[in-house]
Design a protein around this motif. Structure first.
Motif, mmCIF file in Angstrom:
data_model
loop_
_atom_site.group_PDB
_atom_site.id
_atom_site.type_symbol
_atom_site.label_atom_id
_atom_site.label_comp_id
_atom_site.label_asym_id
_atom_site.label_seq_id
_atom_site.Cartn_x
_atom_site.Cartn_y
_atom_site.Cartn_z
ATOM 1 N N GLU A 98 0.828 -1.206 0.000
ATOM 2 C CA GLU A 98 0.000 0.000 0.000
ATOM 3 C C GLU A 98 0.863 1.258 0.000
ATOM 4 N N PRO A 103 -3.088 -0.481 -3.174
ATOM 5 C CA PRO A 103 -4.009 -0.764 -2.074
ATOM 6 C C PRO A 103 -4.638 -2.155 -2.187
ATOM 7 N N ALA A 117 -5.233 -6.728 -4.783
ATOM 8 C CA ALA A 117 -4.749 -5.344 -4.740
ATOM 9 C C ALA A 117 -4.886 -4.736 -6.125
#
Length: 200
Positions: A98, A103, A117
Motif C-alpha cells: 500500500e 491498495p 490489490a
C-alpha cells in the motif's frame, strides 16, 4: 504441491465469501480493446515496483490474464499473480504494497485465501496467493495454452466482446462480466486439462 484434482476443480463465485476493505462500485463500464504491445512493458514496470516494495517476500510475480497473451483483446488492465510465503499473513506484505501505491481492496478466505490489490497507473489487478496455489497454476496454464492455440484465443475474444457489450447495456460489475464469459472459459479449460492428461 497442488494436486491434479485441485487444479481442475472449478470454483463458483461466492459474493458472501468476499471481505471488502474498500466498498466496491455498484456498476462498472467494461472496456475490451485490441491487444496493445505496450502491455508487457507495463507489467515489467509494475513487477519492478512490487519487487522493490516487498523484496524477498515476493516469491514470484507472473504476468497472467488476457494482457499476457499476444494478440488477445483484453480490458486494458494488467493482471498479476503475486506469490508470497503466506497470503493470510497480511502484515508481511500489505503495508509495503500500500505504501508503494497498491491498495489491497479485499480478501477471499474461501477461495484459496486470495487477496486482491490494485494499481491505478499503470492499471493493474494484483492477485495475491500462497505457494503452489491451484488457481495460480491454472492462470499460467491458460496463458500458455492461449498463446499456443489461436482457435481458442479467437473463441475467448468473441466471448469477451459479447460479455462486455451485454454488461454495458444492462449494467453490472466485473464479476458479472466474468460470469457471462465463464462457459467459454470452462470449455477451453476442459480441452486444456484433457490435453495435459489431467482429466479423461
Amino acid at each position: 504441491m497442488a494436486s491434479a484434482a485441485e487444479i481442475v476443480r472449478n470454483h463458483e463465485y461466492d459474493p458472501n465469501g468476499v471481505e471488502y476493505f474498500v466498498p466496491p462500485p455498484k456498476s462498472e463500464h467494461i472496456e475490451v480493446v485490441p491487444y496493445d504491445p505496450a502491455w508487457p512493458d507495463a507489467f515489467e514496470e509494475l513487477a519492478a515496483r512490487i519487487r522493490a516494495a516487498l523484496g524477498d517476500v515476493a516469491l514470484s510475480i507472473e504476468h497472467v490474464g488476457s494482457t499476457s497473451v499476444p494478440g488477445l483483446p483484453a480490458k486494458p488492465i494488467i493482471d498479476i499473480d503475486l506469490t508470497v510465503p503466506d497470503s493470510r499473513d497480511e502484515d508481511a506484505y500489505r503495508p509495503a504494497l500500500e505504501a508503494a501505491g497498491f491498495p489491497v481492496l479485499f480478501r477471499e478466505p474461501v477461495f484459496h485465501e486470495h487477496r486482491f490489490a490494485r494499481s491505478d497507473s499503470p492499471p493493474a489487478n494484483i492477485h495475491i496467493w500462497s505457494p503452489d496455489c491451484p488457481e495460480a497454476i491454472r492462470h499460467r496454464m491458460l496463458r500458455d495454452w492461449l498463446i499456443a492455440h489461436p482457435e481458442d484465443r479467437e473463441l475467448y475474444a468473441a466471448a469477451k466482446f459479447a460479455s462486455a457489450e451485454q454488461i454495458n447495456a444492462e449494467g453490472g460489475m466485473v464479476m458479472d462480466y466474468n460470469q457471462r464469459k465463464q462457459p467459454v472459459i470452462r470449455d477451453i479449460l476442459a480441452r486444456m486439462f484433457r490435453a495435459h492428461g489431467l482429466i479423461d
